[in-house]
Design a protein around this motif. Structure first.
Motif, PDB file in Angstrom:
ATOM      1  N   SER A 133       1.058   6.510  -1.650  1.00  5.72           N
ATOM      2  CA  SER A 133       0.127   6.556  -0.560  1.00  5.72           C
ATOM      3  C   SER A 133      -1.096   6.429  -0.895  1.00  5.72           C
ATOM      4  O   SER A 133      -1.685   7.493  -0.524  1.00  5.72           O
ATOM      5  CB  SER A 133       0.712   7.006   0.402  1.00  5.72           C
ATOM      6  OG  SER A 133      -0.133   6.214   1.712  1.00  5.72           O
ATOM      7  N   TRP A 134      -1.742   5.602  -1.454  1.00  6.77           N
ATOM      8  CA  TRP A 134      -3.186   5.671  -1.813  1.00  6.77           C
ATOM      9  C   TRP A 134      -4.288   6.376  -1.009  1.00  6.77           C
ATOM     10  O   TRP A 134      -5.055   7.193  -1.040  1.00  6.77           O
ATOM     11  CB  TRP A 134      -3.783   4.637  -2.983  1.00  6.77           C
ATOM     12  CG  TRP A 134      -2.978   4.187  -3.884  1.00  6.77           C
ATOM     13  CD1 TRP A 134      -2.497   3.088  -3.857  1.00  6.77           C
ATOM     14  CD2 TRP A 134      -2.739   4.972  -4.899  1.00  6.77           C
ATOM     15  NE1 TRP A 134      -1.584   3.063  -5.414  1.00  6.77           N
ATOM     16  CE2 TRP A 134      -1.909   4.180  -5.854  1.00  6.77           C
ATOM     17  CE3 TRP A 134      -3.058   6.267  -5.291  1.00  6.77           C
ATOM     18  CZ2 TRP A 134      -1.351   4.670  -7.169  1.00  6.77           C
ATOM     19  CZ3 TRP A 134      -2.678   7.037  -6.567  1.00  6.77           C
ATOM     20  CH2 TRP A 134      -2.017   6.003  -7.499  1.00  6.77           C
ATOM     21  N   ARG A 135      -4.175   5.462   0.060  1.00  2.00           N
ATOM     22  CA  ARG A 135      -5.240   5.861   1.496  1.00  2.00           C
ATOM     23  C   ARG A 135      -4.883   7.511   1.907  1.00  2.00           C
ATOM     24  O   ARG A 135      -5.997   8.103   2.239  1.00  2.00           O
ATOM     25  CB  ARG A 135      -4.955   5.026   2.622  1.00  2.00           C
ATOM     26  CG  ARG A 135      -5.312   3.582   2.292  1.00  2.00           C
ATOM     27  CD  ARG A 135      -5.247   2.671   3.415  1.00  2.00           C
ATOM     28  NE  ARG A 135      -5.844   1.520   3.398  1.00  2.00           N
ATOM     29  CZ  ARG A 135      -6.019   0.649   4.122  1.00  2.00           C
ATOM     30  NH1 ARG A 135      -5.849   0.742   5.411  1.00  2.00           N
ATOM     31  NH2 ARG A 135      -6.573  -0.558   3.834  1.00  2.00           N
ATOM     32  N   SER A 136      -3.578   8.054   1.863  1.00  2.00           N
ATOM     33  CA  SER A 136      -3.499   9.168   2.237  1.00  2.00           C
ATOM     34  C   SER A 136      -3.990  10.240   1.100  1.00  2.00           C
ATOM     35  O   SER A 136      -4.057  11.570   1.540  1.00  2.00           O
ATOM     36  CB  SER A 136      -1.909   9.475   2.419  1.00  2.00           C
ATOM     37  OG  SER A 136      -1.345   9.496   1.249  1.00  2.00           O
ATOM     38  N   LEU A 137      -4.258   9.907  -0.001  1.00  2.00           N
ATOM     39  CA  LEU A 137      -4.718  10.541  -1.067  1.00  2.00           C
ATOM     40  C   LEU A 137      -6.437  10.225  -1.190  1.00  2.00           C
ATOM     41  O   LEU A 137      -6.869  10.933  -2.052  1.00  2.00           O
ATOM     42  CB  LEU A 137      -4.214  10.111  -2.492  1.00  2.00           C
ATOM     43  CG  LEU A 137      -2.843  10.370  -2.660  1.00  2.00           C
ATOM     44  CD1 LEU A 137      -2.159   9.884  -3.816  1.00  2.00           C
ATOM     45  CD2 LEU A 137      -2.414  11.910  -2.537  1.00  2.00           C
ATOM     46  N   GLN A 196       2.060   6.403 -12.776  1.00  2.00           N
ATOM     47  CA  GLN A 196       3.290   6.190 -12.186  1.00  2.00           C
ATOM     48  C   GLN A 196       4.086   7.610 -12.158  1.00  2.00           C
ATOM     49  O   GLN A 196       4.953   7.767 -11.026  1.00  2.00           O
ATOM     50  CB  GLN A 196       4.061   5.032 -12.625  1.00  2.00           C
ATOM     51  CG  GLN A 196       4.772   4.974 -13.538  1.00  2.00           C
ATOM     52  CD  GLN A 196       3.991   4.607 -15.097  1.00  2.00           C
ATOM     53  OE1 GLN A 196       2.762   4.344 -14.971  1.00  2.00           O
ATOM     54  NE2 GLN A 196       4.418   5.071 -16.158  1.00  2.00           N
ATOM     55  N   ASP A 197       4.093   8.295 -13.152  1.00  2.00           N
ATOM     56  CA  ASP A 197       5.063   9.583 -13.274  1.00  2.00           C
ATOM     57  C   ASP A 197       4.131  10.697 -12.553  1.00  2.00           C
ATOM     58  O   ASP A 197       4.675  11.988 -12.646  1.00  2.00           O
ATOM     59  CB  ASP A 197       5.204   9.904 -14.808  1.00  2.00           C
ATOM     60  CG  ASP A 197       6.286   8.908 -15.357  1.00  2.00           C
ATOM     61  OD1 ASP A 197       7.182   8.583 -14.493  1.00  2.00           O
ATOM     62  OD2 ASP A 197       6.237   8.343 -16.257  1.00  2.00           O
ATOM     63  N   PHE A 198       3.055  10.614 -12.105  1.00  2.00           N
ATOM     64  CA  PHE A 198       2.222  11.719 -11.406  1.00  2.00           C
ATOM     65  C   PHE A 198       2.500  11.850  -9.812  1.00  2.00           C
ATOM     66  O   PHE A 198       2.481  10.805  -9.098  1.00  2.00           O
ATOM     67  CB  PHE A 198       0.819  11.407 -11.378  1.00  2.00           C
ATOM     68  CG  PHE A 198      -0.001  12.239 -12.716  1.00  2.00           C
ATOM     69  CD1 PHE A 198       0.590  11.563 -14.015  1.00  2.00           C
ATOM     70  CD2 PHE A 198      -0.887  12.876 -12.688  1.00  2.00           C
ATOM     71  CE1 PHE A 198       0.280  12.144 -15.296  1.00  2.00           C
ATOM     72  CE2 PHE A 198      -1.698  13.209 -14.118  1.00  2.00           C
ATOM     73  CZ  PHE A 198      -0.860  12.978 -15.266  1.00  2.00           C
ATOM     74  N   LEU A 199       2.859  12.942  -9.286  1.00  2.00           N
ATOM     75  CA  LEU A 199       3.264  12.871  -7.850  1.00  2.00           C
ATOM     76  C   LEU A 199       1.889  12.916  -7.092  1.00  2.00           C
ATOM     77  O   LEU A 199       0.953  13.447  -7.617  1.00  2.00           O
ATOM     78  CB  LEU A 199       4.302  14.524  -7.734  1.00  2.00           C
ATOM     79  CG  LEU A 199       5.491  14.661  -8.501  1.00  2.00           C
ATOM     80  CD1 LEU A 199       5.926  16.017  -8.584  1.00  2.00           C
ATOM     81  CD2 LEU A 199       6.403  13.489  -8.198  1.00  2.00           C
ATOM     82  N   ASP A 200       2.188  12.801  -5.766  1.00  2.00           N
ATOM     83  CA  ASP A 200       1.030  12.875  -5.088  1.00  2.00           C
ATOM     84  C   ASP A 200       0.053  14.327  -5.077  1.00  2.00           C
ATOM     85  O   ASP A 200      -1.072  14.002  -5.036  1.00  2.00           O
ATOM     86  CB  ASP A 200       1.358  12.589  -3.408  1.00  2.00           C
ATOM     87  CG  ASP A 200       1.873  11.211  -3.149  1.00  2.00           C
ATOM     88  OD1 ASP A 200       1.727  10.423  -4.087  1.00  2.00           O
ATOM     89  OD2 ASP A 200       2.124  10.995  -2.066  1.00  2.00           O
ATOM     90  N   ASP A 201       0.744  15.300  -5.022  1.00  2.00           N
ATOM     91  CA  ASP A 201       0.038  16.644  -5.306  1.00  2.00           C
ATOM     92  C   ASP A 201      -0.839  16.365  -6.572  1.00  2.00           C
ATOM     93  O   ASP A 201      -1.756  17.339  -6.621  1.00  2.00           O
ATOM     94  CB  ASP A 201       0.826  17.753  -5.006  1.00  2.00           C
ATOM     95  CG  ASP A 201       1.249  18.106  -3.624  1.00  2.00           C
ATOM     96  OD1 ASP A 201       0.502  17.607  -2.617  1.00  2.00           O
ATOM     97  OD2 ASP A 201       2.128  18.906  -3.380  1.00  2.00           O
ATOM     98  N   TRP A 202      -0.399  15.935  -7.597  1.00  2.00           N
ATOM     99  CA  TRP A 202      -0.952  16.050  -8.766  1.00  2.00           C
ATOM    100  C   TRP A 202      -2.335  15.015  -8.890  1.00  2.00           C
ATOM    101  O   TRP A 202      -3.329  15.565  -9.279  1.00  2.00           O
ATOM    102  CB  TRP A 202       0.070  15.160  -9.928  1.00  2.00           C
ATOM    103  CG  TRP A 202       1.128  16.118 -10.387  1.00  2.00           C
ATOM    104  CD1 TRP A 202       1.868  16.751  -9.392  1.00  2.00           C
ATOM    105  CD2 TRP A 202       2.074  15.896 -11.361  1.00  2.00           C
ATOM    106  NE1 TRP A 202       3.029  17.462  -9.847  1.00  2.00           N
ATOM    107  CE2 TRP A 202       3.174  16.692 -11.130  1.00  2.00           C
ATOM    108  CE3 TRP A 202       2.050  15.056 -12.425  1.00  2.00           C
ATOM    109  CZ2 TRP A 202       4.176  16.880 -12.194  1.00  2.00           C
ATOM    110  CZ3 TRP A 202       3.097  15.289 -13.411  1.00  2.00           C
ATOM    111  CH2 TRP A 202       4.076  16.047 -13.319  1.00  2.00           C
ATOM    112  N   ILE A 203      -2.034  14.120  -7.997  1.00  2.00           N
ATOM    113  CA  ILE A 203      -3.458  13.236  -7.938  1.00  2.00           C
ATOM    114  C   ILE A 203      -4.237  13.918  -6.976  1.00  2.00           C
ATOM    115  O   ILE A 203      -5.326  13.813  -7.213  1.00  2.00           O
ATOM    116  CB  ILE A 203      -2.768  11.780  -7.262  1.00  2.00           C
ATOM    117  CG1 ILE A 203      -1.975  10.987  -7.891  1.00  2.00           C
ATOM    118  CG2 ILE A 203      -4.124  10.979  -7.100  1.00  2.00           C
ATOM    119  CD1 ILE A 203      -2.516  10.380  -9.459  1.00  2.00           C
ATOM    120  N   ARG A 204      -3.644  14.668  -5.978  1.00  2.00           N
ATOM    121  CA  ARG A 204      -4.942  15.394  -5.223  1.00  2.00           C
ATOM    122  C   ARG A 204      -5.415  16.561  -6.092  1.00  2.00           C
ATOM    123  O   ARG A 204      -6.852  16.564  -5.776  1.00  2.00           O
ATOM    124  CB  ARG A 204      -4.092  16.096  -4.088  1.00  2.00           C
ATOM    125  CG  ARG A 204      -3.548  15.111  -3.028  1.00  2.00           C
ATOM    126  CD  ARG A 204      -2.824  16.029  -1.825  1.00  2.00           C
ATOM    127  NE  ARG A 204      -2.608  15.007  -0.654  1.00  2.00           N
ATOM    128  CZ  ARG A 204      -1.266  14.495  -0.624  1.00  2.00           C
ATOM    129  NH1 ARG A 204      -0.373  15.148  -1.377  1.00  2.00           N
ATOM    130  NH2 ARG A 204      -0.983  13.767   0.326  1.00  2.00           N
TER     131      ARG A 204
END
Length: 590
Positions: free
Chosen positions: A391-395, A342-350
């Motif tokens: 937004s998991w789908r966008s990732l 939950q503390d990871f930003l979207d770019d981190w997940i990417r």
């Protein structure tokens, strides 16, 4: 209760193994007592097809051979020559090896032995031949070769009418819950959750609990695709994540597994857990060195292959570095597991997605599928660094049917979590999150039933110092049993100066919990830390904010602090008379 089959999705089973699996499933269909069937577990360097643990029968090890009579070219008590030219171990001899390995392992634990050092339950072992009739075995004199106690054999005609009693040679026993947990954690140390229930060190009793069947199954799902586990504080999320990592490297010894955390405290926590069970896993010959634990920013620096700019600001770490790393990243990891996602930003997940290798599998529908192995564990309510929802789908991630919620806390008591969740629910948006993730709250359960676990301290830091003095010198707590959380580092230093001289010599600031050291750190640095005794300092300086986002962040910060304790939570304020979150919490326990 009933039969728990772990794992449930193994498409690699042979037709004979699947026939045995379905037979056992049918035998236990109407049985309500607790039983576990492990498929292809590992004992030392050995891997039997099944281990069946029955709370009223004991433990039996099952090996399955799909051979028909024409497939056996020649046989003796040690070796079998097969029609395809292979020379293999006699399965009865091999199964006795499983039996001896398991017996030696179980004898290590006092809880499983009686006064004569014998196991409290009977251990059994059988080889099952789903395609060999007893007449064929006798006509070819294989019955003499297969007569190798303690293991016995079950032919196809016997399998058709076998019952549970026959699988356990008509023996019975009674395994208590603690003994069932001990057997499971001896076979799989990575599922162990240690918890201490006590009201004082004089009455301390360390209790070993384990991931429940649903959690263990989730950790051992076929390694394909994305999975997410969320849960209340102390619910075993990190244990489950580590169990998943060990399962992957157990099944794929050459895989490179990466575990990513937000901060160094979490990294140290996972490293300590892995080191603690390394010796217990040594018997299984698992390549734990292939599990690497890193903070996200260290991982991003390695992927970007750059140095940190002089005077780099937080924006560089959070935004620029991940983008550079993602541009330069290539698939180097067979699996990535993220703790506190939950503390990871979207770019981190990417970046995590791009760094994962794709693997091809046959799923349980016999379909060929391709995907990456990304495993996420966390608690959305503890998102003290990242305000935005993912937004998991966008990732490029589809979590439908791939997530689970852990509702049982092994660490925090009901009083602590109820206080923390009710405090969050006072803010409208957080109430929606609590209701979405964890309610109805009566569905939550607690291994730790500590009562009177919340106390309030009012006044100067000397009041905290006096309380700590009494805990250590009068109630016999150790310095490492105590964790103190302050708003700022300078407050940590001020509080340390107030402590008794001897206690001060055993105190560290901004460090991981270590042997013999009392830890003082900030609320933000408390992620991943836990202790029997926790002090929340200066809660009267937490005040309701007009900006909703700021108000939510302060509430979540206190929520994290309130859920670090396994026994006593002390909430301190210089004064509870003025409006503050401290006053709200005190009135909430009245």
């Amino acid at each position: 209760m009933g039969l728990h089959i772990i794992p449930t999705d193994l498409p690699s089973l042979t037709s004979g193994e699947r026939k045995v699996l379905e037979k056992i499933r049918a035998l236990y269909k109407n049985i309500e007592r607790e039983a576990y069937l492990y498929i292809q577990p590992r004992i030392r360097h050995l891997e039997p097809d099944f281990i069946l643990i029955d709370s009223q029968k004991g433990v039996t090890i099952l090996e399955v051979k799909d051979w028909d009579i024409s497939y056996i070219h020649r046989a003796d008590r040690r070796k079998i020559d097969l029609a395809d030219g292979r020379k293999v171990d006699n399965p009865l001899c091999k199964t006795n090896g499983y039996y001896n390995a398991a017996k030696g392992l179980f004898r290590l634990q006092d809880v499983l032995r009686d006064d004569q050092a014998e196991l409290k339950f009977k251990l059994h072992a059988s080889v099952i031949f789903p395609n060999l009739h007893s007449n064929e075995i006798e006509e070819n004199r294989l019955d003499q070769i297969f007569n190798q106690p303690p293991a016995n054999y079950i032919s196809s005609d016997v399998l058709g009418k076998v019952n549970i009693n026959q699988l356990f040679e008509n023996e019975s026993c009674l395994l208590e819950e603690e003994e069932m947990i001990t057997i499971r954690t001896l076979l799989f140390p990575e599922i162990k959750v240690s918890s201490t229930k006590t009201t004082s060190p004089a009455n301390a009793k360390d209790l070993i609990t384990a991931l429940d069947a649903e959690q263990e199954r989730f950790a051992k799902r076929v390694p394909y695709g994305h999975y997410m586990v969320t849960g209340v504080p102390g619910s075993g999320k990190t244990v489950l994540l580590l169990a998943r990592a060990i399962h992957l490297v157990r099944e794929h010894p050459d895989w490179k597994i990466k575990i990513l955390t937000y901060n160094k405290s979490l990294k140290a926590k996972i490293e300590n857990k892995l080191n603690a069970i390394a010796a217990e896993l040594a018997f299984a010959n698992i390549r734990l060195e292939n599990i690497d634990i890193s903070t996200f920013h260290k991982f991003a620096l390695d992927m970007a292959s750059i140095s940190v700019p002089k005077n780099a600001k937080q924006e560089w770490w959070n935004d620029e570095l991940p983008k550079i790393a993602t541009e330069r990243a290539h698939s180097t990891c067979d699996a990535i597991l993220v703790d506190e996602y939950q503390d990871f930003l979207d770019d981190w997940i990417r970046l995590c997605v791009k760094s994962c290798k794709e693997h091809t599998y046959i799923n349980n529908k016999k379909e060929t599928v391709t995907g990456i192995n990304l495993f996420l564990a966390g608690d959305r309510l503890q998102s003290i660094y990242n305000n935005a929802d993912h937004s998991w789908r966008s990732l490029g991630i589809d979590m439908r049917g791939r997530s689970t919620l852990l509702k049982k806390s092994y660490r925090s008591g009901s009083q602590h979590i109820n206080l923390a969740l009710n405090f969050l629910k006072q803010e409208k948006k957080l109430e929606e999150e609590v209701n979405k993730f964890y309610c109805p709250m009566n569905e939550l359960s607690f291994e730790n039933q500590i009562k009177d676990g919340v106390s309030f301290i009012e006044g100067a830091y000397k009041e905290i110092s006096d309380t700590i003095y009494n805990l250590i010198y009068k109630e016999s707590y150790k310095p490492e049993d105590i964790l103190i959380l302050c708003r700022e580092r300078n407050e940590c230093n001020k509080l340390k100066k107030e402590l008794d001289y001897k206690i001060r010599q055993q105190t560290e600031i901004q460090k991981d919990i270590t042997e013999g050291r009392l830890i003082i750190t900030t609320y933000h640095s408390s992620k991943g830390l836990e202790a029997p005794i926790v002090f929340l300092v200066d809660v009267d300086r937490f005040e309701e904010k007009q900006l909703v986002q700021n108000d939510m962040q302060l509430r979540k910060l206190l929520y994290v602090g309130m859920t670090r304790s396994s026994e006593r939570l002390y909430i301190h304020a210089n004064s509870y008379s003025k409006p503050s979150f401290g006053k709200v919490l005190r009135e909430g326990t009245a």
